[in-house]
Design a protein around this motif. Sequence first.
Motif, mmCIF file in Angstrom:
data_model
loop_
_atom_site.group_PDB
_atom_site.id
_atom_site.type_symbol
_atom_site.label_atom_id
_atom_site.label_comp_id
_atom_site.label_asym_id
_atom_site.label_seq_id
_atom_site.Cartn_x
_atom_site.Cartn_y
_atom_site.Cartn_z
ATOM 1 N N GLU A 116 37.502 9.251 -7.595
ATOM 2 C CA GLU A 116 36.407 10.017 -8.192
ATOM 3 C C GLU A 116 36.031 11.260 -7.391
ATOM 4 O O GLU A 116 35.734 12.298 -7.975
ATOM 5 N N ILE A 119 36.042 14.980 -8.903
ATOM 6 C CA ILE A 119 34.790 15.751 -8.869
ATOM 7 C C ILE A 119 35.001 17.095 -8.194
ATOM 8 O O ILE A 119 34.543 18.130 -8.688
ATOM 9 N N PHE A 130 32.942 12.042 -16.332
ATOM 10 C CA PHE A 130 32.778 12.973 -15.207
ATOM 11 C C PHE A 130 31.901 14.165 -15.580
ATOM 12 O O PHE A 130 31.081 14.604 -14.776
ATOM 13 N N PHE A 138 28.367 12.957 -15.582
ATOM 14 C CA PHE A 138 27.938 12.735 -14.204
ATOM 15 C C PHE A 138 27.597 14.056 -13.507
ATOM 16 O O PHE A 138 26.611 14.164 -12.781
ATOM 17 N N ASP A 183 32.061 5.127 -15.372
ATOM 18 C CA ASP A 183 30.606 5.235 -15.199
ATOM 19 C C ASP A 183 30.126 4.355 -14.040
ATOM 20 O O ASP A 183 29.309 4.781 -13.223
ATOM 21 N N LEU A 203 31.240 5.909 -10.744
ATOM 22 C CA LEU A 203 30.442 7.099 -10.431
ATOM 23 C C LEU A 203 29.029 6.723 -10.015
ATOM 24 O O LEU A 203 28.455 7.379 -9.151
ATOM 25 N N THR A 220 29.157 6.027 -6.487
ATOM 26 C CA THR A 220 29.338 7.252 -5.708
ATOM 27 C C THR A 220 27.990 7.867 -5.334
ATOM 28 O O THR A 220 27.839 8.437 -4.269
ATOM 29 N N GLU A 221 27.019 7.729 -6.221
ATOM 30 C CA GLU A 221 25.697 8.322 -5.974
ATOM 31 C C GLU A 221 24.983 7.682 -4.799
ATOM 32 O O GLU A 221 24.147 8.285 -4.174
#
Length: 140
Positions: A68, A72, A106, A109, A132, A135, A138-139
């Motif tokens: 990811e 990104i 993506f 996001f 989803d 991601l 990832t946050e």
Amino acid sequence: MDANTNSLMIEKINFLTEENFIEFCQKCYFNPECSGKNEFVDDLKRVKYIKRLLQKIHKHKTLKSIRERLIINHLIILRNVFGEQNCSRILFFKLEPRLHSYLKSFTVFLEFNIKNCPEVQYSKLNTDPRVDRKLSQTEN
């Protein structure tokens, strides 16, 4: 040529085809640091990289296969040099429909503001739940 004239020329390309694809990309490309054609070509290669990375997600069906951060990074660079709207059009045109849900995850996001994408019915596309989930991790 001023920005208004350039945006009008881009809008005249209603639907992307293989014949007008490069012309569209050239007209919407903006990179003040660009030192030549090679840099434009390198930026355009990012579309292929994203395609390969999304194909791996489709093929392997595991969260581990989702790179990811790399996706990104490529998307952010493409958004910076082509703009959100044009970047979306380029990507949805070049990626086959089976990869669209991954790409939409993506773009959602990254909060792409996609108003009109004639290459796909963006508002009707679903995001991919696995992407989803990844991601959202990832946050944190």
